[in-house]
Design an enzyme around this catalytic site. Structure first.
Site, mmCIF file in Angstrom:
data_model
loop_
_atom_site.group_PDB
_atom_site.id
_atom_site.type_symbol
_atom_site.label_atom_id
_atom_site.label_comp_id
_atom_site.label_asym_id
_atom_site.label_seq_id
_atom_site.Cartn_x
_atom_site.Cartn_y
_atom_site.Cartn_z
ATOM 1 N N ILE A 158 0.900 -1.153 0.000
ATOM 2 C CA ILE A 158 0.000 0.000 0.000
ATOM 3 C C ILE A 158 0.938 1.201 0.000
ATOM 4 O O ILE A 158 1.597 1.489 1.000
ATOM 5 C CB ILE A 158 -0.911 0.029 1.238
ATOM 6 C CG1 ILE A 158 -1.860 -1.181 1.236
ATOM 7 C CG2 ILE A 158 -1.726 1.336 1.254
ATOM 8 C CD1 ILE A 158 -2.720 -1.282 2.475
ATOM 9 N N PRO A 159 1.050 1.922 -1.123
ATOM 10 C CA PRO A 159 2.143 2.882 -1.299
ATOM 11 C C PRO A 159 1.912 4.222 -0.593
ATOM 12 O O PRO A 159 1.747 5.267 -1.226
ATOM 13 C CB PRO A 159 2.196 3.053 -2.823
ATOM 14 C CG PRO A 159 0.778 2.862 -3.256
ATOM 15 C CD PRO A 159 0.217 1.801 -2.349
ATOM 16 N N CYS A 160 1.967 4.201 0.734
ATOM 17 C CA CYS A 160 1.754 5.423 1.502
ATOM 18 C C CYS A 160 2.833 6.461 1.221
ATOM 19 O O CYS A 160 2.621 7.657 1.461
ATOM 20 C CB CYS A 160 1.665 5.116 2.984
ATOM 21 S SG CYS A 160 3.031 4.139 3.650
ATOM 22 N N HIS A 161 3.990 6.044 0.692
ATOM 23 C CA HIS A 161 5.050 7.006 0.376
ATOM 24 C C HIS A 161 4.642 7.919 -0.774
ATOM 25 O O HIS A 161 5.230 8.989 -0.940
ATOM 26 C CB HIS A 161 6.349 6.274 0.028
ATOM 27 C CG HIS A 161 6.276 5.429 -1.199
ATOM 28 N ND1 HIS A 161 5.595 4.217 -1.236
ATOM 29 C CD2 HIS A 161 6.780 5.603 -2.448
ATOM 30 C CE1 HIS A 161 5.687 3.689 -2.445
ATOM 31 N NE2 HIS A 161 6.416 4.505 -3.198
ATOM 32 N N ARG A 162 3.629 7.537 -1.544
ATOM 33 C CA ARG A 162 3.166 8.370 -2.662
ATOM 34 C C ARG A 162 2.067 9.337 -2.260
ATOM 35 O O ARG A 162 1.555 10.087 -3.093
ATOM 36 C CB ARG A 162 2.655 7.465 -3.796
ATOM 37 C CG ARG A 162 3.741 6.577 -4.394
ATOM 38 C CD ARG A 162 3.170 5.598 -5.403
ATOM 39 N NE ARG A 162 4.204 4.670 -5.847
ATOM 40 C CZ ARG A 162 3.968 3.421 -6.245
ATOM 41 N NH1 ARG A 162 2.727 2.959 -6.273
ATOM 42 N NH2 ARG A 162 4.968 2.642 -6.633
#
Length: 211
Positions: free
Chosen positions: A165-169
């Protein structure tokens, strides 16, 4: 910095599974885990019969990652990955080698998390490689008011499978990095975005590093 001013999110495609009752022992889901090396450092992954339950972003040593896995998945036991988990591990290795990678089809087991958080996570998973959005944009896309941006930020902070789940984006208002709970903090978040070809100003110094 390239920020999507308006992110069109297609209809949801569920990739979360409930706990598999056949995997329950004394009311608990059996979890397995593995620590593995990538070009970015040592990652950890945990899974149940239903899907991946935890992912640990890289640290500099296998021992450090092992400690984090035991702290965050205390009941997990060392195991041999299923074919799907092995595919996810291979994808993680490609990611940290700088290869464009898509994790949107990886099946997750997120347990009994809040239903709105699950909607947030499903929306965040459709923010692909090299793209960013903001907490407020995700809230609007989900039909919620601006006050829900705080809920989006909280969901990102509690994300158990960062990268998948790409929370860095997901950035703060104005394209600011916002918080990041992985080893290295905001600096790690910036490094992941740069890896994907997103140009950022140098972030403030933070303890530790991702690479």
């Amino acid at each position: 910095m390239r920020i999507q001013p308006h992110l069109e999110i297609p209809p949801p495609r569920p990739t979360f599974k409930p706990h598999d009752t056949e995997s329950l022992t004394m009311g608990q889901t059996v979890e397995r885990y593995l620590v593995f090396e990538t070009a970015g450092g040592f990652c950890g992954i945990a899974w149940s019969a239903a899907g991946i339950t935890r992912f640990q972003l890289p640290t500099k040593s296998a021992e450090a990652t092992e400690r984090l896995m035991h702290r965050r998945s205390p009941g997990a036991e060392l195991g041999v990955p299923t074919p799907e988990v092995a595919d996810a591990i291979a994808a993680v290795k490609r990611y940290f080698a700088g290869e464009e990678t898509d994790f949107s089809n990886v099946t997750l087991d997120l347990g009994d998390r809040d239903a709105f958080f699950l909607r947030i996570y499903d929306a965040a998973r459709r923010v692909g490689w090299g793209r960013t959005t903001t907490y407020g944009t995700l809230a609007r896309e989900l039909g919620a008011g601006p006050e829900a941006a705080r809920d989006v930020g909280l969901a990102m902070a509690q994300n158990p499978v960062a990268l998948i789940i790409p929370c860095h984006r997901v950035l703060a208002a104005g394209g600011k990095l916002g918080g990041f709970s992985a080893p290295g903090g905001a600096d790690a978040k910036a490094r992941m975005l740069v890896l994907e070809g997103i140009d950022l100003e140098p972030p403030p110094a933070a303890q530790g590093s991702l690479f």
